[in-house]
Motif scaffolding. Structure first.
Motif, PDB file in Angstrom:
ATOM      1  N   ASP A   1       0.819  -1.196   0.000  1.00 20.12           N
ATOM      2  CA  ASP A   1       0.000   0.000   0.000  1.00 20.12           C
ATOM      3  C   ASP A   1       0.864   1.261   0.000  1.00 20.12           C
ATOM      4  N   VAL A   2       0.222   2.419   0.081  1.00 19.96           N
ATOM      5  CA  VAL A   2       0.944   3.687   0.024  1.00 19.96           C
ATOM      6  C   VAL A   2       1.972   3.787   1.140  1.00 19.96           C
ATOM      7  N   ARG A   3       1.620   3.300   2.329  1.00 21.78           N
ATOM      8  CA  ARG A   3       2.561   3.355   3.452  1.00 21.78           C
ATOM      9  C   ARG A   3       3.807   2.550   3.142  1.00 21.78           C
ATOM     10  N   VAL A   4       3.635   1.347   2.610  1.00 18.70           N
ATOM     11  CA  VAL A   4       4.784   0.499   2.274  1.00 18.70           C
ATOM     12  C   VAL A   4       5.657   1.177   1.224  1.00 18.70           C
ATOM     13  N   TRP A   5       5.035   1.725   0.198  1.00 18.90           N
ATOM     14  CA  TRP A   5       5.802   2.403  -0.842  1.00 18.90           C
ATOM     15  C   TRP A   5       6.536   3.616  -0.279  1.00 18.90           C
ATOM     16  N   THR A   6       5.851   4.387   0.543  1.00 22.02           N
ATOM     17  CA  THR A   6       6.477   5.584   1.111  1.00 22.02           C
ATOM     18  C   THR A   6       7.665   5.228   1.980  1.00 22.02           C
ATOM     19  N   GLU A   7       7.493   4.279   2.871  1.00 23.07           N
ATOM     20  CA  GLU A   7       8.578   3.893   3.773  1.00 23.07           C
ATOM     21  C   GLU A   7       9.734   3.263   3.009  1.00 23.07           C
ATOM     22  N   THR A   8       9.413   2.465   1.994  1.00 21.86           N
ATOM     23  CA  THR A   8      10.471   1.784   1.242  1.00 21.86           C
ATOM     24  C   THR A   8      11.294   2.772   0.422  1.00 21.86           C
ATOM     25  N   LEU A   9      10.633   3.647  -0.329  1.00 15.49           N
ATOM     26  CA  LEU A   9      11.378   4.606  -1.141  1.00 15.49           C
ATOM     27  C   LEU A   9      12.172   5.571  -0.259  1.00 15.49           C
ATOM     28  N   THR A  10      11.591   5.948   0.881  1.00  5.43           N
ATOM     29  CA  THR A  10      12.334   6.813   1.808  1.00  5.43           C
ATOM     30  C   THR A  10      13.602   6.122   2.287  1.00  5.43           C
ATOM     31  N   GLU A  11      13.473   4.855   2.641  1.00  5.05           N
ATOM     32  CA  GLU A  11      14.649   4.093   3.076  1.00  5.05           C
ATOM     33  C   GLU A  11      15.682   3.984   1.968  1.00  5.05           C
ATOM     34  N   TRP A  12      15.200   3.825   0.734  1.00  5.64           N
ATOM     35  CA  TRP A  12      16.142   3.705  -0.379  1.00  5.64           C
ATOM     36  C   TRP A  12      16.871   5.020  -0.651  1.00  5.64           C
ATOM     37  N   VAL A  13      16.297   6.131  -0.239  1.00  7.06           N
ATOM     38  CA  VAL A  13      17.002   7.416  -0.347  1.00  7.06           C
ATOM     39  C   VAL A  13      18.048   7.538   0.754  1.00  7.06           C
ATOM     40  N   VAL A  14      17.626   7.389   1.998  1.00  5.99           N
ATOM     41  CA  VAL A  14      18.504   7.708   3.132  1.00  5.99           C
ATOM     42  C   VAL A  14      19.432   6.562   3.511  1.00  5.99           C
ATOM     43  N   GLU A  15      19.131   5.343   3.055  1.00  3.03           N
ATOM     44  CA  GLU A  15      19.982   4.204   3.389  1.00  3.03           C
ATOM     45  C   GLU A  15      20.794   3.685   2.199  1.00  3.03           C
ATOM     46  N   LEU A  16      20.201   3.705   1.010  1.00  2.00           N
ATOM     47  CA  LEU A  16      20.872   3.155  -0.172  1.00  2.00           C
ATOM     48  C   LEU A  16      21.483   4.218  -1.068  1.00  2.00           C
ATOM     49  N   GLY A  17      21.040   5.476  -0.924  1.00  2.99           N
ATOM     50  CA  GLY A  17      21.655   6.544  -1.694  1.00  2.99           C
ATOM     51  C   GLY A  17      20.982   6.899  -2.998  1.00  2.99           C
ATOM     52  N   PHE A  18      19.819   6.298  -3.291  1.00  2.00           N
ATOM     53  CA  PHE A  18      19.105   6.696  -4.505  1.00  2.00           C
ATOM     54  C   PHE A  18      18.460   8.058  -4.313  1.00  2.00           C
ATOM     55  N   ASP A  19      18.314   8.797  -5.403  1.00  7.12           N
ATOM     56  CA  ASP A  19      17.639  10.093  -5.327  1.00  7.12           C
ATOM     57  C   ASP A  19      16.517  10.231  -6.341  1.00  7.12           C
ATOM     58  N   THR A  20      16.446   9.306  -7.306  1.00  9.78           N
ATOM     59  CA  THR A  20      15.429   9.382  -8.348  1.00  9.78           C
ATOM     60  C   THR A  20      14.814   8.004  -8.548  1.00  9.78           C
ATOM     61  N   PHE A  21      13.481   7.975  -8.608  1.00  8.99           N
ATOM     62  CA  PHE A  21      12.766   6.720  -8.793  1.00  8.99           C
ATOM     63  C   PHE A  21      11.869   6.821 -10.016  1.00  8.99           C
ATOM     64  N   VAL A  22      12.045   5.865 -10.934  1.00  8.49           N
ATOM     65  CA  VAL A  22      11.196   5.779 -12.114  1.00  8.49           C
ATOM     66  C   VAL A  22      10.245   4.603 -11.901  1.00  8.49           C
ATOM     67  N   PHE A  23       8.960   4.888 -11.836  1.00 14.06           N
ATOM     68  CA  PHE A  23       7.938   3.895 -11.548  1.00 14.06           C
ATOM     69  C   PHE A  23       7.525   3.174 -12.827  1.00 14.06           C
ATOM     70  N   TRP A  24       7.594   1.830 -12.786  1.00 16.10           N
ATOM     71  CA  TRP A  24       7.139   0.967 -13.872  1.00 16.10           C
ATOM     72  C   TRP A  24       5.925   0.179 -13.357  1.00 16.10           C
ATOM     73  N   PRO A  25       4.707   0.687 -13.536  1.00 15.52           N
ATOM     74  CA  PRO A  25       3.528  -0.009 -12.998  1.00 15.52           C
ATOM     75  C   PRO A  25       3.337  -1.389 -13.623  1.00 15.52           C
ATOM     76  N   MET A  26       2.910  -2.334 -12.780  1.00 12.87           N
ATOM     77  CA  MET A  26       2.657  -3.698 -13.259  1.00 12.87           C
ATOM     78  C   MET A  26       1.212  -3.911 -13.666  1.00 12.87           C
ATOM     79  N   THR A  27       0.346  -2.962 -13.340  1.00 13.79           N
ATOM     80  CA  THR A  27      -1.071  -3.115 -13.618  1.00 13.79           C
ATOM     81  C   THR A  27      -1.726  -1.741 -13.699  1.00 13.79           C
TER      82      THR A  27
END
Length: 299
Positions: free
Chosen positions: A245-271
């Motif tokens: 859900d939105v919470r999972v996406w928000t927390e995950t992308l935030t973690e990928w910024v502050v923990e993994l160092g990504f700054d840009t996310f390109v969304f590829w929807p599956m449906t």
């Protein structure tokens, strides 16, 4: 923990399939109106059902007003760098700078050869790609360009026009040699989809980029880090990609910024691309920006 401090940006991947044109144009218009940062188009010219990426983007720029287009990523073995720089500079002028070039060395050897491209070894492809970056950077700046080497025969080119703003050169890379080229010579790293480069593999790849950048006298924090994220927001029966859900996406992308160092996310929807995009733009994007700002402010 790695956070390079870049402001988070967000994009949407568009399908270049000729049978998806109506949806592609609708999504492009919606993303432009919603204030998303990028529209990304992949480049597999040897796919019979795909439109040419460059031609599609050129048409889409005429249908949009503010959004930047990202080639995700152009195959350098099918697009000679001096001519590609000419095309990019031209589109940069026509769109007032709404272009970022994602570039790749080209890994599908048989498909490239089938279209008349060179049949290069892995090592030759890496060297060709790095030299191509230097050719393009020089050509986009204007002036004389010349490079005669084992991989290029550019005997003298008076480059121009110069685009109104510098066009970033981001490099798609997965293995160590191309990651090192990214650190030495590119403005950004485009990671393959999160199902091909899962999060637990990212820190080691970031380290290769950072070490190569430092050895070349560059600041690693100035290199953008882009993650192509396939998945679905909400209930979806599927085991691959980012699902939640939105919470999972928000927390995950935030973690990928502050923990993994990504700054840009390109969304590829599956449906249901339109509905997925709307939730992503309206709920996930602002929430991630807010959470990243809060975390950085507490440090």
């Amino acid at each position: 923990m790695t956070d390079y401090g870049q402001s988070p940006t967000f994009g949407l991947a568009l399908d270049p399939g000729v049978d998806q044109l109506d949806r592609t144009f609708r999504l492009a218009g919606s993303a432009d109106e919603a204030g998303l940062d990028y529209l990304a188009v992949q480049d597999h010219a040897y796919q019979a059902g795909h439109l040419d990426t460059w031609t599609l983007i050129t048409r889409l720029t005429a249908e949009t007003r503010r959004i930047t287009f990202l080639t995700d990523v152009l195959d350098l073995q099918l697009r000679p760098p001096a001519m590609l720089a000419k095309a990019a500079a031209s589109l940069g002028v026509l769109t007032e700078g709404r272009l970022t070039l994602g570039l790749g060395g080209g890994t599908f050897t048989d498909a490239i050869a089938g279209m008349g491209g060179g049949r290069r070894t892995r090592g030759e492809m890496v060297a060709y790609a790095e030299e191509s970056l230097h050719v393009m950077r020089a050509a986009l700046a204007g002036g004389g360009v010349r490079l005669v080497s084992d991989h290029h025969a550019i005997e003298g080119y008076s480059a121009g026009p110069v685009p109104p703003a510098p066009i970033p050169l981001w490099l798609g890379a997965q293995k160590s040699k191309m990651l090192a080229v990214t650190g030495r010579s590119a403005d950004g790293w485009i990671s393959p989809l999160n199902i091909y480069v899962p999060p637990d593999e990212v820190p080691a790849k970031q380290k290769i980029i950072d070490e190569a950048a430092r050895e070349a006298g560059r600041d690693p924090a100035r290199i953008r880090r882009i993650y192509n994220v396939i998945g679905a927001i909400g209930r979806f029966r599927g085991s691959q990609g980012l699902i939640g859900d939105v919470r999972v996406w928000t927390e995950t992308l935030t973690e990928w910024v502050v923990e993994l160092g990504f700054d840009t996310f390109v969304f590829w929807p599956m449906t249901d691309h339109q509905a997925q995009f709307e939730v992503f733009a309206a709920e996930v994007v602002p929430a991630v920006r807010e959470q990243v700002s809060q975390i950085r402010g507490q440090r």
